[in-house]
Design a protein around this motif. Structure first.
Motif, PDB file in Angstrom:
ATOM      1  N   ALA A  23      27.145  -4.198   1.750  1.00  0.00           N
ATOM      2  CA  ALA A  23      26.800  -4.963   2.957  1.00  0.00           C
ATOM      3  C   ALA A  23      25.281  -5.058   3.113  1.00  0.00           C
ATOM      4  O   ALA A  23      24.751  -6.108   3.512  1.00  0.00           O
ATOM      5  N   ARG A  24      24.589  -3.965   2.804  1.00  0.00           N
ATOM      6  CA  ARG A  24      23.116  -3.998   2.836  1.00  0.00           C
ATOM      7  C   ARG A  24      22.575  -5.009   1.842  1.00  0.00           C
ATOM      8  O   ARG A  24      21.716  -5.841   2.176  1.00  0.00           O
ATOM      9  N   ASP A  25      23.086  -4.966   0.607  1.00  0.00           N
ATOM     10  CA  ASP A  25      22.585  -5.864  -0.430  1.00  0.00           C
ATOM     11  C   ASP A  25      22.844  -7.328  -0.067  1.00  0.00           C
ATOM     12  O   ASP A  25      21.995  -8.202  -0.316  1.00  0.00           O
ATOM     13  N   LEU A  26      24.009  -7.585   0.518  1.00  0.00           N
ATOM     14  CA  LEU A  26      24.316  -8.953   0.921  1.00  0.00           C
ATOM     15  C   LEU A  26      23.366  -9.406   2.024  1.00  0.00           C
ATOM     16  O   LEU A  26      22.850 -10.538   1.992  1.00  0.00           O
ATOM     17  N   ALA A  27      23.105  -8.536   3.001  1.00  0.00           N
ATOM     18  CA  ALA A  27      22.214  -8.897   4.107  1.00  0.00           C
ATOM     19  C   ALA A  27      20.793  -9.130   3.616  1.00  0.00           C
ATOM     20  O   ALA A  27      20.115 -10.068   4.060  1.00  0.00           O
ATOM     21  N   VAL A  28      20.352  -8.289   2.699  1.00  0.00           N
ATOM     22  CA  VAL A  28      19.010  -8.468   2.145  1.00  0.00           C
ATOM     23  C   VAL A  28      18.927  -9.784   1.388  1.00  0.00           C
ATOM     24  O   VAL A  28      17.919 -10.510   1.467  1.00  0.00           O
ATOM     25  N   TRP A  29      19.994 -10.136   0.662  1.00  0.00           N
ATOM     26  CA  TRP A  29      20.019 -11.423  -0.047  1.00  0.00           C
ATOM     27  C   TRP A  29      19.961 -12.584   0.944  1.00  0.00           C
ATOM     28  O   TRP A  29      19.273 -13.596   0.701  1.00  0.00           O
ATOM     29  N   VAL A  30      20.689 -12.465   2.062  1.00  0.00           N
ATOM     30  CA  VAL A  30      20.686 -13.534   3.071  1.00  0.00           C
ATOM     31  C   VAL A  30      19.265 -13.834   3.526  1.00  0.00           C
ATOM     32  O   VAL A  30      18.863 -14.991   3.673  1.00  0.00           O
ATOM     33  N   GLY A  31      18.469 -12.793   3.750  1.00  0.00           N
ATOM     34  CA  GLY A  31      17.074 -12.988   4.093  1.00  0.00           C
ATOM     35  C   GLY A  31      16.843 -13.245   5.567  1.00  0.00           C
ATOM     36  O   GLY A  31      17.690 -12.986   6.416  1.00  0.00           O
ATOM     37  N   SER A  32      15.694 -13.813   5.872  1.00  0.00           N
ATOM     38  CA  SER A  32      15.227 -13.871   7.258  1.00  0.00           C
ATOM     39  C   SER A  32      15.732 -15.059   8.059  1.00  0.00           C
ATOM     40  O   SER A  32      15.585 -15.088   9.269  1.00  0.00           O
ATOM     41  N   GLY A  33      16.281 -16.082   7.422  1.00  0.00           N
ATOM     42  CA  GLY A  33      16.749 -17.218   8.211  1.00  0.00           C
ATOM     43  C   GLY A  33      17.521 -18.205   7.375  1.00  0.00           C
ATOM     44  O   GLY A  33      17.117 -19.354   7.213  1.00  0.00           O
ATOM     45  N   ARG A  34      18.658 -17.794   6.860  1.00  0.00           N
ATOM     46  CA  ARG A  34      19.439 -18.658   5.959  1.00  0.00           C
ATOM     47  C   ARG A  34      20.343 -19.576   6.787  1.00  0.00           C
ATOM     48  O   ARG A  34      21.074 -19.139   7.682  1.00  0.00           O
ATOM     49  N   LYS A  35      20.298 -20.837   6.485  1.00  0.00           N
ATOM     50  CA  LYS A  35      21.138 -21.821   7.157  1.00  0.00           C
ATOM     51  C   LYS A  35      22.584 -21.660   6.682  1.00  0.00           C
ATOM     52  O   LYS A  35      22.843 -21.497   5.489  1.00  0.00           O
ATOM     53  N   LEU A  89      28.651 -20.592   3.253  1.00  0.00           N
ATOM     54  CA  LEU A  89      27.738 -20.756   2.123  1.00  0.00           C
ATOM     55  C   LEU A  89      28.257 -21.840   1.187  1.00  0.00           C
ATOM     56  O   LEU A  89      29.472 -22.058   1.082  1.00  0.00           O
ATOM     57  N   THR A  90      27.346 -22.494   0.496  1.00  0.00           N
ATOM     58  CA  THR A  90      27.743 -23.434  -0.547  1.00  0.00           C
ATOM     59  C   THR A  90      28.280 -22.650  -1.742  1.00  0.00           C
ATOM     60  O   THR A  90      28.072 -21.432  -1.849  1.00  0.00           O
TER      61      THR A  90
END
Length: 569
Positions: free
Chosen positions: A178-190, A197-198
């Motif tokens: 869950a941490r790794d996924l959140a870090v991948w999402v980043g600061s403002g992913r549409k 997600l596409t």
């Protein structure tokens, strides 16, 4: 009848509004909202005069009328009588209790007399309501209520120390994903409206969390339920949060997981605890999926009831039968899932709650902690306590306050065996000093330390510096004839009395009134003349309570004078 109710309610409204304002300052512990139905039915059934109240009418109102009209028996059992008491006091103090009424003290005595019977009636209503709920609404496979009686009969469950649990939580693979996924999402992913997600983003996300790309001819987003479960877990853990304009963002400290502080680790783990439901099988048919809802919780509760472990095949048989009994589609759903336990076990292993030993499924200490919390969330009683060797002095004192005397003595004895007497005394008195307002913890600690004799002298001497413990320390040092120890003062004695009154008040109004009667009105009057000066956390609250409940009007008046003085200091 409807017209009569509307007229009576209109008459009452201004009076009740004034009472609500009065209660905020004079009876903050009461719930004024509970007075409305009682006052309304008193007006309709017993007296057209709002200020005329008789003992017999009050009894009939509470024991005959209110059980027929009360909407929330639970709230009424806890607060109806204190609220009516406050209302009658308001009528009396504002000159609205008519001369034709019985005296306030007589009405309050009637409240005392009917208290037990009223609470019993409310509990009967609750039982009936719960029975109706059970008949009208079947739970899922994880309905803990079905096991309430078995849980109550379990031996004491000993929970492991927070440091040990936190270390286990740090190793939970799902939280790392869950941490790794959140870090991948980043600061403002549409994110999209139909799919978050596409397909291209899904492939990146799968790589980020270490999940394989599924073989599918359709959209990848529809073939990765495990990824979406981890996404939801990241939201539960507050690693991800919604942003503006259809975006999501990682929380600032997410990348720091696993956190250094044990409390922060366990707080995060608890936030994601209800993710256990994500382990339930997901089938193409929604009705079949719902037939197996709660399976993961059902597995957890069965493991706990079995002492922490069961053979996988036994669990499967038990849950399969439960699914068939619970839902007419249960058998079909079980067959369609193939191995329904597989996703549940995988998720629980990933969250650190179970482990597999061959064909045996076993709760981990973290799993036991989690199940106990889930049971508590369901408002079901289970006897769970910290392990003796990891129990702090404050935990011991708080727990023992809720136990029968013999069980409390056994807990203290086991805890004492692990410490030198002097060290035990120091820890107990330090715990008692943590909160000046907790008289019960203080009295318990002093009582136990008082049994340790001369070994406790250094701890008592240190406690002299704590205003809330000084009265106990001076008393015990004097009894031990310690050279140079201060003699207990009159203020010390008054502090001890205030502690006793605080505990008595916490047991209920009847118990408090009884304790006041035991020492007699003359002694209470003498105490009221001086006790208001003591800087005790509950002195104003106690004086206010005495002014409301003491049957002797002179004592009640003296309490009001003392309260005024205390508030003026």
């Amino acid at each position: 009848m409807t017209d009569r109710i509307e007229v009576a309610a209109t008459e009452l409204r201004p009076l009740l509004e004034e009472f609500i304002m009065w209660a905020r300052a004079n009876a903050p512990g009461s719930d004024p909202e509970l007075v409305g139905p009682a006052a309304l039915w008193h007006r309709l059934a017993f007296s057209q005069d709002l200020g005329t109240w008789k003992r017999a009418d009050l009894r009939n109102l509470l024991l005959d009328r209110m059980p027929k009209v009360v909407e929330d028996p639970d709230a009424a059992a806890d607060g109806m009588l204190p609220a009516v008491d406050a209302y009658l006091t308001f009528l009396s103090q504002t000159g609205r209790l008519n001369k034709g009424s019985d005296s306030l003290s007589d009405l309050q005595a009637e409240l005392d007399d009917v208290e037990d019977e009223f609470v019993d009636l409310m509990e009967e209503l609750l039982d009936d309501t719960e029975g109706d709920d059970e008949e009208g609404e079947a739970g899922d496979l994880g309905d803990f209520e079905l096991f309430a009686d078995e849980l109550a009969e379990l031996d004491t469950i000993r929970l492991r120390p927070d440091s040990e649990l936190a270390e286990a939580a740090r190793r939970a693979p799902l939280i790392a994903k869950a941490r790794d996924l959140a870090v991948w999402v980043g600061s403002g992913r549409k994110v999209g409206e139909d799919t978050l997600l596409t397909d291209a983003e899904v492939e990146e996300a799968l790589t980020a969390v270490g999940l394989p790309r599924p073989e599918t001819e359709g959209p990848i987003a529809e073939a990765v339920p495990q990824l979406w479960n981890i996404w939801n877990l990241a939201v539960d853990l507050e690693f991800l949060e919604p942003g503006e304009a259809g975006t999501v963002a990682v929380q600032d400290d997410t990348a720091e997981w696993p956190f250094d502080d044990d409390e922060d680790v366990l707080d995060a783990w608890m936030l994601g605890l209800h993710s256990v439901d994500y382990g339930d099988p997901e089938l193409e048919d929604d009705d079949l999926t719902m037939a197996l809802a709660g399976l993961t919780r059902g597995m957890l509760i069965r493991l706990l009831l079995a002492g922490g472990s069961r053979e996988r095949a036994d669990l499967a048989r038990d849950l399969s039968e439960a699914a068939s009994d619970l839902d007419e589609l249960g058998s079909d759903a079980w067959e369609a899932a193939g191995d329904p336990l597989a996703p549940a076990i995988d998720w629980l292993i990933g969250y650190g709650m179970v482990e597999l030993d061959g064909d045996t499924v076993r709760l981990t200490p973290l799993g036991t902690e989690g199940v106990v919390h889930l049971i508590d969330d369901a408002d079901i009683e289970v006897d769970a306590r910290p392990a003796i060797e990891s129990m702090s002095a404050h935990e011991l004192l708080a727990l023992s306050a809720e136990l029968p005397e013999e069980e409390a003595d056994a807990e203290f004895a086991a805890w004492m065996q692990l410490r030198e007497p002097g060290k035990a005394a120091e820890e107990l008195l330090d715990a008692a000093a943590e909160d000046d307002s907790d008289a019960l913890i203080r009295v318990q600690a002093a009582s136990v330390v008082g049994t340790l004799g001369e070994a406790a002298v250094p701890a008592w001497q240190a406690a002299l510096k704590q205003p809330s413990l000084r009265p106990y320390a001076a008393t015990h040092l004097s009894q031990l004839e310690v050279e140079g120890a201060p003699e207990p003062t009159q203020d010390d004695t008054h502090w001890l009395i205030l502690d006793m009154w605080t505990i008595s008040a916490g047991l209920g109004r009847s118990e408090f009134v009884s304790s006041l009667r035991d020492i007699g009105p003359e002694m209470v009057n003498n105490l009221l003349e001086v006790i208001w000066k003591i800087p005790h956390a509950h002195v104003e609250e106690l004086l206010d309570l005495i002014s409301q409940v003491h049957p002797d009007k002179q004592v009640a008046k003296a309490a009001r004078r003392a309260l005024f003085k205390a508030r003026s200091v």
